[in-house]
Design a protein around this motif. Structure first.
Motif, PDB file in Angstrom:
ATOM      1  N   GLN A 119     -31.871 -42.888  19.955  1.00  0.00           N
ATOM      2  CA  GLN A 119     -30.945 -43.530  21.270  1.00  0.00           C
ATOM      3  C   GLN A 119     -31.588 -42.872  22.416  1.00  0.00           C
ATOM      4  OE1 GLN A 119     -27.993 -40.689  18.661  1.00  0.00           O
ATOM      5  NE2 GLN A 119     -26.879 -42.106  19.429  1.00  0.00           N
TER       6      GLN A 119
ATOM      7  N   SER B 148     -19.189 -34.063  25.170  1.00  0.00           N
ATOM      8  CA  SER B 148     -18.954 -34.662  23.389  1.00  0.00           C
ATOM      9  C   SER B 148     -18.350 -33.519  22.612  1.00  0.00           C
ATOM     10  CB  SER B 148     -20.751 -35.057  23.081  1.00  0.00           C
ATOM     11  OG  SER B 148     -20.999 -35.614  21.620  1.00  0.00           O
TER      12      SER B 148
ATOM     13  N   ALA C 191     -31.049 -41.491  24.900  1.00  0.00           N
ATOM     14  CA  ALA C 191     -30.522 -39.989  25.539  1.00  0.00           C
ATOM     15  C   ALA C 191     -30.089 -40.157  26.630  1.00  0.00           C
ATOM     16  CB  ALA C 191     -30.551 -38.821  24.243  1.00  0.00           C
TER      17      ALA C 191
ATOM     18  N   ASN D 184     -21.458 -40.280  23.378  1.00  0.00           N
ATOM     19  CA  ASN D 184     -21.499 -40.142  21.451  1.00  0.00           C
ATOM     20  C   ASN D 184     -20.652 -39.870  20.700  1.00  0.00           C
ATOM     21  OD1 ASN D 184     -23.764 -39.911  20.073  1.00  0.00           O
ATOM     22  ND2 ASN D 184     -23.610 -37.598  20.075  1.00  0.00           N
TER      23      ASN D 184
ATOM     24  N   THR E 176     -31.220 -40.598  14.985  1.00  0.00           N
ATOM     25  CA  THR E 176     -31.036 -39.949  16.963  1.00  0.00           C
ATOM     26  C   THR E 176     -32.007 -39.710  17.331  1.00  0.00           C
ATOM     27  OG1 THR E 176     -30.598 -37.633  15.197  1.00  0.00           O
ATOM     28  CG2 THR E 176     -28.888 -38.653  16.702  1.00  0.00           C
TER      29      THR E 176
ATOM     30  N   ASP F  17     -23.263 -47.619  17.290  1.00  0.00           N
ATOM     31  CA  ASP F  17     -23.638 -46.878  16.317  1.00  0.00           C
ATOM     32  C   ASP F  17     -23.507 -48.067  15.216  1.00  0.00           C
ATOM     33  OD1 ASP F  17     -24.414 -44.591  17.017  1.00  0.00           O
ATOM     34  OD2 ASP F  17     -22.286 -44.207  17.894  1.00  0.00           O
TER      35      ASP F  17
END
Length: 337
Positions: free
Chosen positions: A294, A124, A296, A149, A277, A164
């Protein structure tokens, strides 16, 4: 401490090294009784295979490198948990580095991991990373890389991303539906795809609901608590106070909330907030922060799976992009009474 080798086992059994080797490698041309005896003797002597020799024979390190921008936000540790879950099942180890949002540190980490002969990278990119030449050269050489991400869409490699745009639009819509009309977006660092996508969702939500919009409603920030604090102070100093803020991530939202509260503003009565987030801080701060969650861990799982697929099928593999979804967790910070 003396390490037991296959020579020691061969000597103990008064047999050849090649016989011991065939037993360990389950070759068809060895007597089953001999194989059983070799394995029993190896266990009794405390023999352990040499992992370095095994890796050299297989021309793999069975190690994957991962580079993340920071560990302050719980998002990245959650991603790493997902990556590790898949890699450990397949016998891989994980080398973890962080760039501290610095391009030079990211580049050093990348070179260190490459020198450590990792079989692939999961990355990332940092907020400073604009030059993609090093990654491009690795990709051109056939080195497996997966971005997640924070990605650069110009790099021809696999990517695991979050939608997003969609969720930024939903988050802004939530504020509009609550009756807020003067909404500011603290947009995060330039040059990162998610920054542009979240900003695009913010703008399109205004257009969808025919709400007046001008460029002054978008304020560049970073991704840290301090960035949110600085942006909030500038807004207060300007005297042009919005009735709601949609921040690029939770730390920025929380930093801004702290400054507004310190200056006597009530949340959400005077100004509402939505983050992104879904950090642990979102449920600790008072009032609790509305935020986009999100997946993750799932991002990490998908990144690991696609990287292993590329490693195992290097010649046939074609880069792919996987887009994941989330949810908007509505809390007190954005609900208008």
């Amino acid at each position: 401490m003396k390490y037991i080798t296959i020579k020691d086992i061969a000597k103990q059994l008064n047999t050849s090294v090649s016989t011991v080797s065939r037993a360990f490698n389950d070759k068809a041309d060895i007597n089953p009784e001999t194989k059983a005896l070799v394995l029993k003797t190896a266990k009794a002597l405390g023999y352990r295979p040499n992992p370095i020799a095994k890796k050299l024979m297989q021309q793999r390190s069975f190690t994957i490198g991962i580079i993340v921008p920071e560990f302050i936000n719980a998002f990245f540790p959650e991603v790493i948990i997902g990556v590790q879950e898949i890699l450990f099942e397949k016998g891989y180890q994980l080398l973890i580095t962080q760039s501290s949002e610095c391009y030079e540190t990211e580049l050093k980490n990348c070179k260190t991991l490459e020198d450590s002969m990792v079989d692939g990278l999961i990355v990332s990119i940092s907020s400073e990373t604009k030059n993609m030449e090093y990654y491009q050269n690795l990709i051109d050489s056939g080195f497996p890389i997966v971005l997640f991400n924070r990605v650069n869409n110009q790099l021809p490699c696999s990517k695991i991303v979050f939608n997003d745009y969609k969720w930024a639009l939903f988050a802004t819509e939530h504020l509009i539906q609550q009756g807020y009309t003067r909404i500011v977006h603290l947009k995060g660092n330039e040059g990162i795809s998610l920054t542009n996508e979240r900003m695009r969702g913010f703008i399109d939500a205004h257009q969808k609901h025919k709400l007046p919009f001008d460029k002054n409603q978008i304020i560049p920030t970073g991704f840290t608590l301090a960035d949110g604090q600085q942006a909030a102070q500038k807004i207060i100093d300007s005297g042009n106070i919005p009735d709601a803020i949609f921040a690029a991530n939770d730390p920025v939202a929380i930093g801004a909330m702290q400054v507004f509260k310190k200056n006597g503003y009530a949340i959400p009565k005077d100004i509402a907030f939505v983050g992104f987030t879904e950090s642990q801080m979102a449920t600790i701060i008072e009032p609790q922060l509305t935020s986009v969650a999100q997946p993750a861990k799932q991002i990490g799982i998908e990144a690991a799976k696609i990287l292993l697929e590329q490693i195992e099928n290097a010649k046939e593999f074609k880069p792919k992009t996987i887009t994941l979804n989330g949810e908007l967790n509505i809390r007190t910070s954005s609900i208008r009474n």
